[in-house]
Design an enzyme around this catalytic site. Sequence first.
Site, short mmCIF file in Angstrom:
data_model
loop_
_atom_site.label_atom_id
_atom_site.label_comp_id
_atom_site.label_asym_id
_atom_site.label_seq_id
_atom_site.Cartn_x
_atom_site.Cartn_y
_atom_site.Cartn_z
N GLY A 160 -15.51 -2.70 -5.43
CA GLY A 160 -15.80 -3.23 -4.22
C GLY A 160 -17.00 -3.31 -4.00
O GLY A 160 -18.13 -3.77 -4.07
N ASP A 161 -16.90 -1.55 -4.14
CA ASP A 161 -19.23 -1.55 -3.85
C ASP A 161 -19.87 -1.35 -4.84
O ASP A 161 -20.55 -2.21 -4.87
CB ASP A 161 -19.06 0.75 -4.04
CG ASP A 161 -18.06 1.24 -3.04
OD1 ASP A 161 -17.55 0.24 -2.07
OD2 ASP A 161 -17.32 2.08 -2.91
#
Length: 301
Positions: free
Chosen positions: A250-251
């Site tokens: 996600g990052d």
Amino acid sequence: MIYTITFNPALDYIVRVDDFNLGGVNRTSYEEVYAGGKGINVSTVLNNLEIESVALGCIAGFTGDEIERRVKSKGVHTDFIKLNNGMSRINVKLKSKEESEINGRGPYISKEELNELFSKLEAIKEGDFLVLAGSIPNTLPKNIYETIMERLNLKKVKFIVDATGELLLNVLKYKPFLIKPNHHELSELFNIEIKEDDKIIYYAKKLQEMGAENVLVSRASKGAIFIKSNGEVMKSVAPKGEVKNSVGAGDSMVAGFIAGYLKNKDLEEAFKMGVATGSASAFSEDLAKKELIEKLLNEII
């Protein structure tokens, strides 16, 4: 310039046990240590894409020193606050038939140390990006993201927020450039199960009505749904590949979105780059590298 803040960075100790036996002695078949934290991950992937950023945040003790050493070794610029007490946390990520995590609490951050961070934020200028990502230590006020955005709001900074619950909801009034909940977090925000595309779109647009400019909802292997600032909806299926690592995907999507946007200020290009970059991390033992990102980008429809 792009700035990231990680209030609660960690040393992530990642181990694989082929058949974990609860209560017994287990031996690893793989182990590695990474400097973890959502903002740090964003800065690391940006660096892999040859884009400079400054990693801000708070570190403490010998674990904090090791976090800084490892982040710098990746080529990332750091400007951490070194806390007087405690130690930065160690998070254990256990990979077996199922994945399990044990996350540390993090050190105490005093009011004086927090003010030191606020002083560093004064360097941020109009048009800069500030990524606020992840959890905060329970010793910090729960409105810390809100306080930061309020202080910088007049500078017209492009805020990107990847957080959950009240941390996210409380900042929407400052009109962040991008928020990135996953579909589980979206469900938690509205206290309703959200799986179908039309429901994801409906509630993502609710977040826009509350102030978010662009909303990117990640869906793991199902890809992502993006609601542009003009209300246009974009969908993307994730590229095909073997998932090796869910930590940091996600990052990486956030980092890819920024990288794509910086090219031509094009939101569609940013979205596709985000999906490719998130997938590249999922298909790697470590965070996404440029070569795989560019390969997967060609598969994004």
